[in-house]
Scaffold this motif. Structure first.
Motif, PDB file in Angstrom:
ATOM      1  N   LEU A  29      -2.306 -63.695  13.181  1.00 10.29           N
ATOM      2  CA  LEU A  29      -1.495 -63.483  11.987  1.00 10.29           C
ATOM      3  C   LEU A  29      -1.288 -64.816  11.284  1.00 10.29           C
ATOM      4  CD1 LEU A  29       0.241 -61.750  10.118  1.00 10.29           C
ATOM      5  CD2 LEU A  29       2.154 -62.168  11.672  1.00 10.29           C
ATOM      6  N   PHE A  30      -1.853 -64.927  10.079  1.00  5.88           N
ATOM      7  CA  PHE A  30      -1.699 -66.138   9.274  1.00  5.88           C
ATOM      8  C   PHE A  30      -0.813 -65.813   8.081  1.00  5.88           C
ATOM      9  CE2 PHE A  30      -2.791 -68.311   5.365  1.00  5.88           C
ATOM     10  CZ  PHE A  30      -2.646 -69.632   5.732  1.00  5.88           C
ATOM     11  N   THR A  31       0.116 -66.705   7.780  1.00  4.27           N
ATOM     12  CA  THR A  31       0.875 -66.588   6.545  1.00  4.27           C
ATOM     13  C   THR A  31       1.143 -67.979   5.993  1.00  4.27           C
ATOM     14  OG1 THR A  31       2.805 -65.641   5.431  1.00  4.27           O
ATOM     15  CG2 THR A  31       3.143 -66.504   7.669  1.00  4.27           C
ATOM     16  N   ASN A  32       1.138 -68.070   4.689  1.00  4.48           N
ATOM     17  CA  ASN A  32       1.453 -69.328   4.027  1.00  4.48           C
ATOM     18  C   ASN A  32       2.765 -69.204   3.240  1.00  4.48           C
ATOM     19  OD1 ASN A  32       0.774 -67.776   1.826  1.00  4.48           O
ATOM     20  ND2 ASN A  32      -1.098 -68.890   1.343  1.00  4.48           N
ATOM     21  N   GLY A  33       3.505 -68.151   3.508  1.00  9.70           N
ATOM     22  CA  GLY A  33       4.763 -67.913   2.820  1.00  9.70           C
ATOM     23  C   GLY A  33       4.654 -66.830   1.763  1.00  9.70           C
TER      24      GLY A  33
END
Length: 178
Positions: free
Chosen positions: A126-130
């Motif tokens: 799970l990748f998130t940058n905001g």
């Protein structure tokens, strides 16, 4: 392109190596291929721009570099993107894609199955940058008979068969379980 760079950096940091970038015209997307390291004994092929079609990126693995994996990943990415455009349906666990030919010369595995990225460290998938959220999915090479079994019995039943047979998902030359 900013998110693709962030995804590349995410992979590079967690895989412990820099990858080589490739462009696949089939899917109009960038792919990255990361070499093995001492901690990771396999090549990792990953999409970097497929997230535009449902918030998912796909990965293939192999013990030896094979350019055919780049083509296979491009083919699957194109199919995922086409389906997203036509139906709004993204990639889900248990989805199967025909490769059109064996994953590797001499292999009997001609399909890939989407599952969670089980080979990765906790939190990698799970990748998130905001603002963007992207899930990574592993593509397992499977045979036609395994794809048929999956269609009839479901993902959990196929996973049990694989566990009972001690299937090594990185061995693309393995015989089918059924």
């Amino acid at each position: 392109m900013l998110v693709a760079r962030q995804l590349y950096d995410h992979c590079s940091r967690l895989f412990g190596s820099d990858g080589e970038l490739y462009y696949t015209e089939k899917a109009d997307t960038l792919l990255a291929v990361f070499p093995p390291t001492r901690e990771r004994g396999w090549w990792t092929y990953t999409t970097l721009e497929l997230h535009r079609s449902g918030g998912i990126e796909c990965m293939l693995y192999s013990y030896h570099f094979d350019g055919a994996f780049i083509s296979h990943l491009g083919r699957v990415a194109a199919e995922v993107a086409r389906r997203w455009e036509e139906t709004g349906r993204g990639l889900a666990n248990g989805d199967v894609f025909a490769l059109g030919k064996p994953i590797q010369k001499g292999s009997s595995l001609q399909f890939v199955l989407a599952t969670p990225a089980d080979f990765e460290v906790e939190g990698f998938d799970l990748f998130t940058n905001g603002s963007d959220v992207v899930w990574f999915k592993m593509l397992h090479a499977i045979s036609g008979s395994e794809a048929e079994f999956l269609s009839r019995e479901g993902l959990a039943a196929l996973e049990r068969q694989f566990a009972d047979a001690e299937v090594n998902s990185l061995d693309v030359m393995r015989p089918p379980v059924m």
